[in-house]
Design an enzyme around this catalytic site. Sequence first.
Site, mmCIF file in Angstrom:
data_model
loop_
_atom_site.group_PDB
_atom_site.id
_atom_site.type_symbol
_atom_site.label_atom_id
_atom_site.label_comp_id
_atom_site.label_asym_id
_atom_site.label_seq_id
_atom_site.Cartn_x
_atom_site.Cartn_y
_atom_site.Cartn_z
ATOM 1 N N GLY A 164 0.786 -1.224 0.000
ATOM 2 C CA GLY A 164 0.000 0.000 0.000
ATOM 3 C C GLY A 164 0.818 1.275 0.000
ATOM 4 O O GLY A 164 0.258 2.368 -0.058
ATOM 5 N N TYR A 201 -8.504 3.724 -11.885
ATOM 6 C CA TYR A 201 -8.990 3.259 -10.589
ATOM 7 C C TYR A 201 -10.318 2.537 -10.797
ATOM 8 O O TYR A 201 -11.327 3.139 -11.136
ATOM 9 C CB TYR A 201 -9.155 4.433 -9.636
ATOM 10 C CG TYR A 201 -9.594 4.044 -8.247
ATOM 11 C CD1 TYR A 201 -8.912 3.056 -7.533
ATOM 12 C CD2 TYR A 201 -10.676 4.674 -7.631
ATOM 13 C CE1 TYR A 201 -9.297 2.706 -6.259
ATOM 14 C CE2 TYR A 201 -11.068 4.334 -6.344
ATOM 15 C CZ TYR A 201 -10.367 3.352 -5.671
ATOM 16 O OH TYR A 201 -10.756 2.993 -4.391
ATOM 17 N N HIS A 207 -10.046 -8.437 -5.085
ATOM 18 C CA HIS A 207 -8.619 -8.755 -5.188
ATOM 19 C C HIS A 207 -8.497 -10.277 -5.105
ATOM 20 O O HIS A 207 -8.692 -10.864 -4.052
ATOM 21 C CB HIS A 207 -7.875 -8.070 -4.037
ATOM 22 C CG HIS A 207 -6.388 -8.232 -4.101
ATOM 23 N ND1 HIS A 207 -5.532 -7.329 -3.537
ATOM 24 C CD2 HIS A 207 -5.601 -9.183 -4.653
ATOM 25 C CE1 HIS A 207 -4.285 -7.725 -3.735
ATOM 26 N NE2 HIS A 207 -4.309 -8.848 -4.408
ATOM 27 N N LYS A 236 -4.159 -6.868 4.002
ATOM 28 C CA LYS A 236 -5.157 -7.928 4.047
ATOM 29 C C LYS A 236 -5.520 -8.270 5.494
ATOM 30 O O LYS A 236 -4.660 -8.317 6.365
ATOM 31 C CB LYS A 236 -4.624 -9.165 3.326
ATOM 32 C CG LYS A 236 -4.343 -8.929 1.847
ATOM 33 C CD LYS A 236 -3.558 -10.073 1.232
ATOM 34 C CE LYS A 236 -3.156 -9.766 -0.196
ATOM 35 N NZ LYS A 236 -2.271 -10.807 -0.758
ATOM 36 N N ASN A 289 3.745 -11.614 -6.852
ATOM 37 C CA ASN A 289 4.531 -11.711 -5.631
ATOM 38 C C ASN A 289 5.477 -12.894 -5.749
ATOM 39 O O ASN A 289 5.039 -14.046 -5.868
ATOM 40 C CB ASN A 289 3.628 -11.879 -4.408
ATOM 41 C CG ASN A 289 2.941 -10.576 -4.050
ATOM 42 O OD1 ASN A 289 3.584 -9.529 -3.984
ATOM 43 N ND2 ASN A 289 1.643 -10.621 -3.839
ATOM 44 N N ARG A 291 7.325 -14.734 -3.869
ATOM 45 C CA ARG A 291 7.664 -15.294 -2.553
ATOM 46 C C ARG A 291 6.497 -16.111 -2.032
ATOM 47 O O ARG A 291 5.435 -16.175 -2.659
ATOM 48 C CB ARG A 291 7.959 -14.163 -1.562
ATOM 49 C CG ARG A 291 6.795 -13.162 -1.460
ATOM 50 C CD ARG A 291 6.940 -12.202 -0.326
ATOM 51 N NE ARG A 291 5.994 -11.114 -0.391
ATOM 52 C CZ ARG A 291 4.731 -11.157 0.018
ATOM 53 N NH1 ARG A 291 4.246 -12.292 0.495
ATOM 54 N NH2 ARG A 291 3.947 -10.109 -0.064
ATOM 55 N N VAL A 294 1.581 -14.845 2.949
ATOM 56 C CA VAL A 294 1.075 -15.051 4.309
ATOM 57 C C VAL A 294 -0.088 -16.039 4.302
ATOM 58 O O VAL A 294 -0.199 -16.916 5.162
ATOM 59 C CB VAL A 294 0.623 -13.709 4.930
ATOM 60 C CG1 VAL A 294 -0.005 -13.920 6.311
ATOM 61 C CG2 VAL A 294 1.799 -12.740 5.033
#
Length: 439
Positions: A164, A201, A207, A236, A289, A291, A294
């Site tokens: 963010g 936007y 998401h 999140k 991402n 990686r 979470v």
Amino acid sequence: MFSKILVANRGEVAVRIIRACKEMGIETVAVYSEADRNSLPVALADERICIGGNAAAESYLNQKNIISAALATNAEAIHPGYGFLSENAGFAKLCEENGIVFIGPKSEVISAMGDKDTSRQLMQQVGVPVVPGTEVLKDVEEAKKYAKEIGYPLLVKATAGGGGKGIRVVAREEDLEDAFHTASREAESAFGNGEVFLEKYLTHVRHVEMQILADQQGNILCLGERDCSLQLNKQKVLEETPSPVMTEDIRRKMMDAAVLAAKAANYTNAGTVEFLLAPDGQFYFIEMNTRLQVEHPITEEISGVDIVKWQIRIACQVPLNMKQEDIRLQGHAIECRINARSTGRVDFLHIPGGGRVHFDTALMQDTVVVPFYDSMLGKLIVHANTREEAIRRMEASLCEMVIVGVETNIEEQLQLIRSKIFQKGNYDTLILDKILKKG
């Protein structure tokens, strides 16, 4: 297979990786800051070594000390977890230069996909849909010119980083200049890169992210989607899989797009391709991402695939032993992030249990929650045959969880789970404030 892995992280993700290694017969090295000297991952690891002071910059972001710890303990590989150095291309390259395997993609892939402008252009080249927008902007005058073509509202977005930071919503032309400079300064401070671009936007979007595994032999699997729309300040709060609005047709198309994105990037290891899903069923690539995420456990619950173990196997050049048609996504899983609202000592801790309920955490009774790192205390995860059953199971588990001595967001999570909006699955990325205010 590796005989020893250094875990370059802390908290619940360090515990998660250490446990996976134990089950695979791999020894582990825990690195820790002074603040984490008495933490659970330090106690669980086979070896442990202090890498610096309390601040992340002195310890978990101290690349030289982490590499030195790996070399001193003869660790063959480093697992970065998430956060800290997990998407740092320079650290991945440093591992490579020192003969240490970085458990993740190659440094050049991290660099390319970590830059939103570069990744956006790559997706356009291979036909993955992207949100209408611009390339990197030279100055605010160029931004004003393109803003008229795109139309308001729009986003000023940093090309680097995430979480963010470096993002501003602009509803009117007169607000663009201030948003441009503010986003650029914030991105420069956070990521050392102040470059920004404009993006349309989109409102009332969800998401949705796709989990992929890619081995070094060119095989790619997609393990389905996670709906991560419930966010506060771009962070999140709750994730679920499958998405309550996903159709089989949209899922198939999005999975195909995720695999195409991974192929285009020459991606290896675990990764996540993130999309915005519009009410009309159209979806748009936003980023990748590079990686472990979470929220990976909810995908593990419905797929039966241990993502962390496969990260390690792939880094060891083991090919995937599954094909896409072998993946059977079963049931429904929900994850609630339990965050601290204060620091202090955990005087009493009760963790909920029962079938298909677990709490991924490094918390123990008398653990001191310190102010130096992320506020997440753990992740409460439930799995059930249906979404309705999973919601009831999560509500019961949240009611059973007790953490005394530190303020948490447990009550907010209960309010969210009990809300009619969530229970109907009728939410988007902007609705969480409304849920928490009105219930």
